[in-house]
Write an enzyme that holds these catalytic residues in place. Structure first.
Site, PDB file in Angstrom:
ATOM      1  CD  GLU A 125      -3.239   0.565   0.369  1.00  0.00           C
ATOM      2  OE1 GLU A 125      -4.157   1.381   0.197  1.00  0.00           O
ATOM      3  OE2 GLU A 125      -3.249  -0.605  -0.085  1.00  0.00           O
ATOM      4  CE  LYS A 128       2.053  -3.118  -6.514  1.00  0.00           C
ATOM      5  NZ  LYS A 128       1.211  -4.261  -6.975  1.00  0.00           N
ATOM      6  CG  HIS A 189      -3.310  -5.627   6.689  1.00  0.00           C
ATOM      7  ND1 HIS A 189      -3.042  -6.202   5.459  1.00  0.00           N
ATOM      8  CD2 HIS A 189      -4.610  -5.256   6.647  1.00  0.00           C
ATOM      9  CE1 HIS A 189      -4.133  -6.170   4.707  1.00  0.00           C
ATOM     10  NE2 HIS A 189      -5.098  -5.604   5.409  1.00  0.00           N
ATOM     11  CD  GLU A 219      -4.214 -10.264   3.571  1.00  0.00           C
ATOM     12  OE1 GLU A 219      -4.491 -11.374   3.073  1.00  0.00           O
ATOM     13  OE2 GLU A 219      -4.847  -9.221   3.299  1.00  0.00           O
ATOM     14  CG  LEU A 248      -3.338   4.738  12.365  1.00  0.00           C
ATOM     15  CD1 LEU A 248      -2.268   5.409  13.214  1.00  0.00           C
ATOM     16  CD2 LEU A 248      -3.583   5.520  11.081  1.00  0.00           C
ATOM     17  CB  VAL A 249      -7.699   2.433  12.065  1.00  0.00           C
ATOM     18  CG1 VAL A 249      -9.207   2.387  12.275  1.00  0.00           C
ATOM     19  CG2 VAL A 249      -7.262   3.838  11.686  1.00  0.00           C
ATOM     20  CG  HIS A 253      -8.315  -6.301   9.169  1.00  0.00           C
ATOM     21  ND1 HIS A 253      -8.734  -7.440   8.505  1.00  0.00           N
ATOM     22  CD2 HIS A 253      -7.771  -5.501   8.220  1.00  0.00           C
ATOM     23  CE1 HIS A 253      -8.458  -7.334   7.222  1.00  0.00           C
ATOM     24  NE2 HIS A 253      -7.891  -6.169   7.017  1.00  0.00           N
TER      25      HIS A 253
END
Length: 306
Positions: A125, A128, A189, A219, A248-249, A253
């Site tokens: 992320e 890109k 993540h 993942e 962060l948040v 998830h």
């Protein structure tokens, strides 16, 4: 903190939930007609559709940066197209992507622009949607710099050890009960396309510090995944765990994959395997130590640290 200040901050936070970042002087670029200065900081995040999580985790970081650098105008950008689309359709909240914000800043005549990512690692992320976007604007400003993710430098060649710094920040939220046979299991993540070694490097730092922490990623195709975490828990003969998001948040998830009521959530998977499980559903953006890291990375970007 005096009583009147507490009331003022409580009111401001309530307004922030209703109106978004503009309540604190932050902007989505399109809402601001002319720049207040020639210098801007764009805080770019993945984003979230959870309003409270957006306030507690993303706005808290944006506000700390705005307070630390009052000579800069501070703007918000998200990288997730799905999040931006859902916010616009379901909540009438409009957040621009990074390219849109940079085009507006260029049009408005900004000279110095700092892009501070809130992504934890230099993963797909970040590469890109942050780095690749910024490269399109080479030469568009007198100065254009990127503030690095939380986990980037390893302490080599005189540069900071971001992983050790992150461990010190994360220690602020580790429960004291871990000394009574408990272990914190962080859910990061991960990446479905390319393995991200940052998680193992952070694990090594926790181990070196003697902290009872195990890191996994949501993942399934990346590592260390849930199966890797379970294997390590068994090897270490651990029975009591506290689940925390390494994100962060505390969004989808954290609330669903980690602490949700579905049978295959991490919480219920561990409960079914006989573990005693507690959950801590708070994003890293609430951690003042993590907020300090982002402020320092903006400062490093201004100084030109690469």
């Amino acid at each position: 903190m005096n009583f009147l200040y507490k009331i003022a901050m409580s009111f401001a936070l309530s307004v922030s939930l209703l109106l978004g970042a503009s309540a604190f002087g932050l902007s989505n670029a399109s809402a601001q007609e002319a720049p207040k200065s020639q210098k801007a900081i764009v805080v770019v995040s993945f984003g979230t559709t959870f309003a409270e999580a957006r306030q507690l985790n993303i706005e808290s970081v944006e506000n700390r940066i705005a307070q630390a650098f009052p000579e800069y105008d501070v703007y918000r950008a998200f990288t997730s197209k799905i999040v931006m689309k859902r916010l616009a359709e379901n909540s009438n909240v409009h957040v621009n992507d990074l390219e849109t914000v940079l085009n507006k800043l260029k049009k408005d005549g900004y000279k110095e622009v700092i892009i501070q990512t809130t992504h934890l690692t230099p993963g797909e992320e970040y590469d890109k949607k942050v780095v690749a976007t910024v490269e399109k604007f080479n030469g568009a400003f007198d100065t254009l710099s990127i503030g690095r993710p939380v986990l980037f430098f390893h302490g080599e060649n005189g540069k900071p050890n971001d992983f050790a710094i992150a461990v010190n920040a994360l220690k602020k939220q580790l429960p004291a009960l871990q000394l009574q046979g408990k272990t914190v299991v962080f859910m990061g993540h991960g990446s479905p396309h390319q393995h991200n070694p940052a998680y193992q490097a952070l694990q090594d730092q926790f181990d070196a510090a003697g902290l009872h922490v195990i890191i996994g990623v949501v993942e399934e195709t990346d590592h260390p995944n849930l199966q890797d975490v379970e294997k390590l828990l068994k090897e270490r003969n651990i029975k009591k765990i506290t689940l925390m998001p390494l994100m962060l948040v505390a969004g989808d998830h954290a609330n669903n994959d980690m602490a949700g009521d579905e049978k295959d959530s991490w919480k219920n998977t561990f409960l079914a395997d006989g573990y005693q499980v507690e959950t801590y559903v708070h994003g890293l953006g609430e951690n003042t130590g993590i907020q300090d890291i982002y402020v320092q990375h903006v400062r490093d970007a201004i100084k030109g640290l690469k």
